[in-house]
Design a protein around this motif. Sequence first.
Motif, PDB file in Angstrom:
ATOM      1  N   ALA A  73       0.865  -1.233  -0.033  1.00  8.91           N
ATOM      2  CA  ALA A  73      -0.050  -0.207  -0.037  1.00  8.91           C
ATOM      3  C   ALA A  73       0.777   1.158   0.074  1.00  8.91           C
ATOM      4  CB  ALA A  73      -0.941  -0.033   1.161  1.00  8.91           C
ATOM      5  N   PRO A  74       1.747   1.328   0.886  1.00  9.71           N
ATOM      6  CA  PRO A  74       2.930   2.462   0.745  1.00  9.71           C
ATOM      7  C   PRO A  74       3.435   2.717  -0.567  1.00  9.71           C
ATOM      8  CG  PRO A  74       3.097   1.480   2.932  1.00  9.71           C
ATOM      9  CD  PRO A  74       2.218   0.516   2.020  1.00  9.71           C
ATOM     10  N   ALA A  75       3.886   1.760  -1.055  1.00  8.59           N
ATOM     11  CA  ALA A  75       4.351   1.725  -2.492  1.00  8.59           C
ATOM     12  C   ALA A  75       3.587   2.305  -3.345  1.00  8.59           C
ATOM     13  CB  ALA A  75       5.022   0.459  -2.848  1.00  8.59           C
ATOM     14  N   ARG A  76       2.276   1.874  -3.559  1.00  4.80           N
ATOM     15  CA  ARG A  76       1.015   2.438  -4.479  1.00  4.80           C
ATOM     16  C   ARG A  76       0.925   3.867  -4.224  1.00  4.80           C
ATOM     17  NH1 ARG A  76      -3.004  -2.074  -6.215  1.00  4.80           N
ATOM     18  NH2 ARG A  76      -1.639  -4.071  -5.983  1.00  4.80           N
ATOM     19  N   MET A  77       1.110   4.008  -2.897  1.00  2.00           N
ATOM     20  CA  MET A  77       0.632   5.611  -2.494  1.00  2.00           C
ATOM     21  C   MET A  77       1.810   6.521  -3.070  1.00  2.00           C
ATOM     22  SD  MET A  77      -1.946   6.151  -1.024  1.00  2.00           S
ATOM     23  CE  MET A  77      -3.131   5.357   0.225  1.00  2.00           C
TER      24      MET A  77
END
Length: 384
Positions: free
Chosen positions: A336-340
């Motif tokens: 999730a943080p990578a996609r953000m």
Amino acid sequence: MNRRQLSIILALGTTQTLAWASSYYLPAILADPMARDLGVSPNWIFGAFSASLVISALLGPRIGRQIDLVGGRQVLSISNLTIAAGLVLLGFSYSVPVMAVAWLLLGIGMAAGLYDAAFAALGRIYGDDARGSITGITLMAGFASTVGWPLTAWGLAHIGWRDTCFAWAAAHLIIGLPLNYFMLPKVKGAKAALTAAVKPHIPIDRTMMLLGFVFAAAWMVTSAMAVHFPRILETAGATTVQAVAAGALIGPAQVAARVFEATILSRYHPLLSSRLACITHPIGAAIVAIAGAPAASLFAVFHGSGNGILTIARGTLPLAIFGPKDYGYRLGIIGAPARMAQAIAPLIFGLLIDVMGSGILIVSSALSLSALAVLFFIPKDRRA
């Protein structure tokens, strides 16, 4: 590798190539003509695209949990229908609100249909032995931009951007949906698993947070370079022709690195692959800083090779550390943080390039080196 496993890899490799080409790589070619038709700035298109990536990040854990329960067959098949619906609506967009809703659908489709979902599906099928299959599908899908951009550009030139969206939607229904539905195996006891499902408690411990940071930092660099690579090289003194020629080497470098991962690095823990991948971008940036524009091609090769291996590590490293239990759900949380980061990186780097020029490579290198440093604090195995 048996015939059944090879057929699954070929099927997923094909559907992943289609999914990436018709969603993530679409705005690079169609943003300008879409904006002209809608009478808005291209920034509106890229803003809607960034919002779709945020939606994808938020849905990632839920999608992963669903794949843990019922396997990837249903989820990936639904992604084909959702992306197709988003593309059709995009083709019928004559206002900004309709265009925004179209990208909302595409964000949902990307959450259920891109790498994290495919990796989770393979983890559900093969467990600890999924590493080779994960590498296999990334070898094929590494050509998504190589295939997708020319096809989208050809469609734009010959049938217009709207019919190009319709054509990609048809490809999902004619090619992607049958491959995902008929080639991925059914999961025994899926209905019972859904009935008895209890949301797993996965503590966001130190290792999870460190992995989340590593992939967020790495993907911020990857996303920024995907959008701004030629511009950065031009600020370093390269001509447009040199910058574009260097950028064309990124795809082949990614695939070559993945072959290296599949043949040589597969003997070692994915932590080694990840560490090597994080240092290649800074090496390339240092070469450009010393030699200038003539070294643009070398920079592209170093950056592309690291990016190619990191894509695999995003799936194999959590599997090696935590094992296959709740793998899809865990992958969604870590990713999730990578996609953000993917969503905000193009805007942040674009603003910084205006101020720093090629000095932006100091920032990208610092992000890569910080990910490298954190990798040395991650244990090889955290299974109970």
